[in-house]
Design a protein around this motif. Structure first.
Motif, PDB file in Angstrom:
ATOM      1  N   GLN A 332     -54.482 -43.613  41.699  1.00  0.00           N
ATOM      2  CA  GLN A 332     -55.879 -43.192  41.756  1.00  0.00           C
ATOM      3  C   GLN A 332     -56.182 -42.480  43.065  1.00  0.00           C
ATOM      4  OE1 GLN A 332     -58.583 -43.436  39.387  1.00  0.00           O
ATOM      5  NE2 GLN A 332     -59.299 -41.986  40.943  1.00  0.00           N
ATOM      6  N   ARG A 333     -55.619 -42.994  44.162  1.00  0.00           N
ATOM      7  CA  ARG A 333     -55.855 -42.360  45.459  1.00  0.00           C
ATOM      8  C   ARG A 333     -55.231 -40.968  45.506  1.00  0.00           C
ATOM      9  NH1 ARG A 333     -54.291 -46.276  48.256  1.00  0.00           N
ATOM     10  NH2 ARG A 333     -52.350 -45.615  49.221  1.00  0.00           N
ATOM     11  N   LEU A 335     -54.792 -39.027  42.970  1.00  0.00           N
ATOM     12  CA  LEU A 335     -55.630 -38.178  42.127  1.00  0.00           C
ATOM     13  C   LEU A 335     -56.879 -37.744  42.876  1.00  0.00           C
ATOM     14  CD1 LEU A 335     -56.127 -36.942  39.330  1.00  0.00           C
ATOM     15  CD2 LEU A 335     -57.125 -39.124  38.626  1.00  0.00           C
ATOM     16  N   ASP A 336     -57.497 -38.663  43.610  1.00  0.00           N
ATOM     17  CA  ASP A 336     -58.714 -38.340  44.374  1.00  0.00           C
ATOM     18  C   ASP A 336     -58.446 -37.303  45.456  1.00  0.00           C
ATOM     19  OD1 ASP A 336     -60.163 -40.113  42.860  1.00  0.00           O
ATOM     20  OD2 ASP A 336     -59.978 -41.764  44.279  1.00  0.00           O
ATOM     21  N   GLN A 361     -59.816 -40.377  33.431  1.00  0.00           N
ATOM     22  CA  GLN A 361     -59.723 -40.716  34.849  1.00  0.00           C
ATOM     23  C   GLN A 361     -59.750 -39.457  35.708  1.00  0.00           C
ATOM     24  OE1 GLN A 361     -56.415 -43.298  35.627  1.00  0.00           O
ATOM     25  NE2 GLN A 361     -56.937 -43.624  37.767  1.00  0.00           N
ATOM     26  N   ASP A 364     -63.368 -38.128  35.611  1.00  0.00           N
ATOM     27  CA  ASP A 364     -64.251 -38.949  36.441  1.00  0.00           C
ATOM     28  C   ASP A 364     -64.026 -38.685  37.923  1.00  0.00           C
ATOM     29  OD1 ASP A 364     -65.274 -40.058  34.150  1.00  0.00           O
ATOM     30  OD2 ASP A 364     -64.035 -41.866  34.227  1.00  0.00           O
ATOM     31  N   SER A 365     -62.794 -38.313  38.285  1.00  0.00           N
ATOM     32  CA  SER A 365     -62.490 -37.995  39.686  1.00  0.00           C
ATOM     33  C   SER A 365     -62.948 -36.591  40.070  1.00  0.00           C
ATOM     34  CB  SER A 365     -60.979 -38.130  39.941  1.00  0.00           C
ATOM     35  OG  SER A 365     -60.539 -39.456  39.713  1.00  0.00           O
ATOM     36  N   ARG A 367     -61.616 -33.668  39.068  1.00  0.00           N
ATOM     37  CA  ARG A 367     -60.515 -32.732  39.310  1.00  0.00           C
ATOM     38  C   ARG A 367     -60.468 -31.645  38.235  1.00  0.00           C
ATOM     39  NH1 ARG A 367     -60.509 -33.710  44.099  1.00  0.00           N
ATOM     40  NH2 ARG A 367     -62.345 -34.869  43.490  1.00  0.00           N
TER      41      ARG A 367
END
Length: 517
Positions: A332-333, A335-336, A361, A364-365, A367
Motif C-alpha cells: 500500500q505504501r 502504491l501511495d 485500491q 482509492d489511492s 493513481r
C-alpha cells in the motif's frame, strides 16, 4: 455568446485593453493591436467564467474558497512540514502516532521492534497539516537489521523540520535515551519531549524527572488513553514551520513511478523482468515469492520509469497475519508513492474479488491506472468471451481505464504498454482551464439541470480544478448534488475532455447567499 465580447465589455482577457481591440469581422471576433489573433471560442469561455465568478460573489465564501478561486492550489504534501517521531524501542512511538492521526494506521504490538522502516502519514491539528514520520526503535552498539533500523531513524531526523522525542516516563531516563539526546543535539533540529505512559496525575512526577535530559519541558501524554495529546500537539505546532524547510530527497524524482500490483502469482515479477530484458527480480511458481517492494529503472517505449514490483495482495489487510500483513502494508505504501498503477489480472482464470479489490485500491489511492490481462497466450476464444463479460459486469464503473492484453512470459504485446502508460499519466496530470470548464458546465446544466428534490433544485454556481494528480474538481453549488448527478457530470467531463486512465475526484461546496443588510 461570442457576440457579447466587444471592446466595451469588462470581461476581456487579462493583459488586453479595450483600446487594443480592433474589429476584423462582423461576428464579434477581434484581433489585438499587436496583430495577434484572439480566438473567439476562448473569448466566450472567458466571458462565461467572469460572469459566473461575479455571480459567486453574492454567496458566503471561506478564505480557502477565495484562495482556490484565485488559482492557488491547496498546499501539496511535498511542501508540508515534517515531524519525525524518535525514541528507543517499545516506548510507544507507533501508539502515539495513531493517537495523533486519530485512527489505527501504524502497526502496534507488544513485541519491541515491530516498526523497521520509516513510515510517513499526513496528520492535521487545529486546521494545520503536517507529515508525521514513524520510525523504528533507535539503539546504540547494534548490528545487522537493528543497525539498519537505527540508521533509518537517524535519516528521518535529518529529513525532518522538527523531532518528537518519545520517552517512557514509567521506566525513566536510560543510557540509550541519553545517547539519543546527543544525536538530537548534533542535528540542531527543534525537539519536543514527550513523556509517554503517564496515564494519571499521580504519575506526573515521573515525567518531571525527564527535565534532566536538557531538552526543555517534558510533555506528559498517554498514547493509550489520549491524555495530554492536545497540549502536546499545540507544542508541536509552535515549532513546526508553515512549510517544510528541508529539501526532500526522492530516488529518481524526475521519473514517473509505476507500481505493479495484483494478487499473488499473476505475473508481476515476470512482467518486470520481461520489460527489463533480464532477470532483475526473483520469479518462482510459488505464489507470494515477492515480499518487499523492489525498485528498478526500466525504459518502456524509449522513456525511463521507476518500476516497483510489489507483494501480491491476498486479502484484506486486517485478515492477514505475520509476514503477509507487513507485505500488504508495504504494498500500500509503494502504491501511495507511485504515479501509475499497472493492475495485473490472470486472464486464464475467472475474475476474483481480490482482483477487483486490487483495482479499487489503486483508484482509492488516486493513481493513474492501466489494467493488464496477463497470460493471454493461455486463453482460448471461449475464455476471452467469458472474461469480457466478467469485466463488463464487475468493472462497469471503471470503463475509463485502458486494458492491455499481453503475455509477460513470452513478451507478446508488451510493446502496447508504452502508449497506454503515457496516456494515463498525461490524463492524470492534465488541467482544464477554468474558463473552458465553466463554459462546458454552464451549457451542460442548462441542457440537463439537476432533478428537483422536495421542491428545490440545486444549481452549480462555479467550478474550478483545484489540483491535478489526480484531477480534482470543486463545484460551488446552492444545494446538495446527489450521487447520480455527480456520476453524470463525471461521465460528461470524460466525454468532453478525455481523462482516459485516471480517476476523477469531484467535491461539492454548498454555499448560501449573503444576507442583505
Amino acid at each position: 455568446m461570442s457576440e457579447n465580447i466587444t471592446p466595451d465589455s469588462e470581461f476581456y482577457p487579462e493583459g488586453f485593453s479595450p483600446e487594443n481591440f480592433l474589429p476584423v469581422e462582423d461576428n464579434g471576433t477581434f484581433v489585438a493591436g499587436t496583430n495577434d489573433f484572439f480566438d473567439e471560442s476562448q473569448g466566450a469561455d472567458i466571458y462565461t467564467e467572469r460572469m459566473l465568478r461575479t455571480g459567486l460573489d453574492e454567496y458566503e465564501l471561506t478564505d480557502e474558497d477565495l484562495a482556490m478561486l484565485e488559482g492557488e492550489e491547496l498546499l501539496e504534501e511535498s511542501h508540508l512540514p515534517v515531524l519525525a517521531v524518535i525514541g528507543r524501542p517499545n516506548v510507544g512511538k507507533s501508539s502515539l502516532v495513531n493517537r495523533i492521526l486519530g485512527k489505527r494506521l501504524a502497526v502496534v504490538q507488544d513485541t519491541p521492534g515491530v516498526t523497521r522502516d520509516r513510515v510517513s502519514y499526513q496528520a492535521s491539528w487545529a486546521e494545520r497539516k503536517f507529515i508525521l514520520v514513524d520510525t523504528g526503535g533507535w539503539e546504540t552498539s547494534v548490528k545487522g537489521l537493528d543497525q539498519q533500523v537505527a540508521d533509518q531513524a537517524e535519516r528521518a531526523i535529518a529529513d525532518a523540520d522538527a523531532v518528537l522525542f518519545v520517552v517512557d516516563a514509567m521506566v525513566g531516563m536510560t543510557n540509550t535515551d541519553e545517547a539519543l539526546v546527543r544525536v538530537l543535539r548534533k542535528s540542531k533540529k527543534p525537539v519536543i519531549l514527550a513523556a509517554n505512559k503517564v496515564d494519571s496525575p499521580l504519575q506526573e512526577g515521573d515525567a518531571a524527572a525527564l527535565w534532566s535530559l536538557g531538552l526543555g519541558e517534558p510533555h506528559s501524554v498517554s498514547a493509550l488513553h489520549g491524555r495530554g495529546s492536545g497540549d502536546l500537539l499545540d507544542a508541536i505546532l509552535e515549532v513546526l514551520p508553515e512549510t517544510t524547510t528541508v529539501k526532500r530527497h526522492h530516488k529518481d524524482s524526475s521519473l514517473s513511478r509505476v507500481a505493479l500490483i495484483g494478487r499473488p502469482n499473476v505475473g508481476k515479477s515476470s512482467l518486470l523482468n520481461q520489460l527489463a530484458g533480464e532477470e532483475r527480480v526473483v520469479v518462482n511458481p510459488e505464489a507470494g515469492t515477492t515480499r518487499d517492494p523492489v525498485d528498478e529503472i526500466i525504459s518502456v517505449g524509449g522513456k525511463d520509469y521507476v518500476f516497483v514490483d510489489t507483494a501480491g495482495i491476498r486479502r484484506r489487510v486486517h485478515q492477514t497475519r505475520g509476514a503477509d500483513f507487513y507485505a500488504s502494508l508495504r504494498t500500500q505504501r509503494a502504491l501511495d508513492n507511485s504515479d501509475l498503477a499497472l493492475a495485473l489480472i490472470d486472464a486464464s482464470e475467472p475474475l476474483t474479488e481480490q482482483d477487483i479489490r486490487v483495482i479499487q485500491q489503486a483508484i482509492d489511492s488516486g493513481r493513474a491506472l492501466v489494467i493488464i490481462c496477463n497470460k493471454w497466450d493461455e486463453v482460448d476464444d471461449e475464455r476471452r468471451f467469458e472474461l469480457g463479460r466478467e469485466m463488463d459486469r464487475e468493472l462497469v464503473q471503471i470503463r475509463w481505464a485502458p486494458t492491455v492484453n499481453l503475455s509477460a512470459k513470452t513478451g507478446w504485446h508488451t510493446n502496447r504498454l508504452a502508449k497506454a502508460m503515457e496516456n494515463s499519466l498525461y490524463s492524470w496530470r492534465r488541467r482544464i482551464p477554468t474558463g473552458k470548464l465553466n463554459s462546458f458546465l454552464h451549457d451542460l446544466t442548462l441542457a440537463h439541470p439537476h432533478p428537483v428534490r422536495s421542491g428545490k433544485q440545486p444549481r452549480i454556481l462555479f467550478a474550478t480544478q483545484a489540483s491535478t494528480c489526480p484531477p480534482r474538481f470543486v463545484f460551488f453549488a446552492t444545494g446538495f448534488i446527489e450521487a447520480g448527478y455527480r456520476r453524470f457530470l463525471e461521465n460528461k467531463l470524460r466525454e468532453t475532455f478525455g481523462f482516459e486512465g485516471t480517476p476523477i475526484q469531484i467535491s461539492v461546496r454548498v454555499r448560501e447567499r449573503r444576507q442583505r443588510r
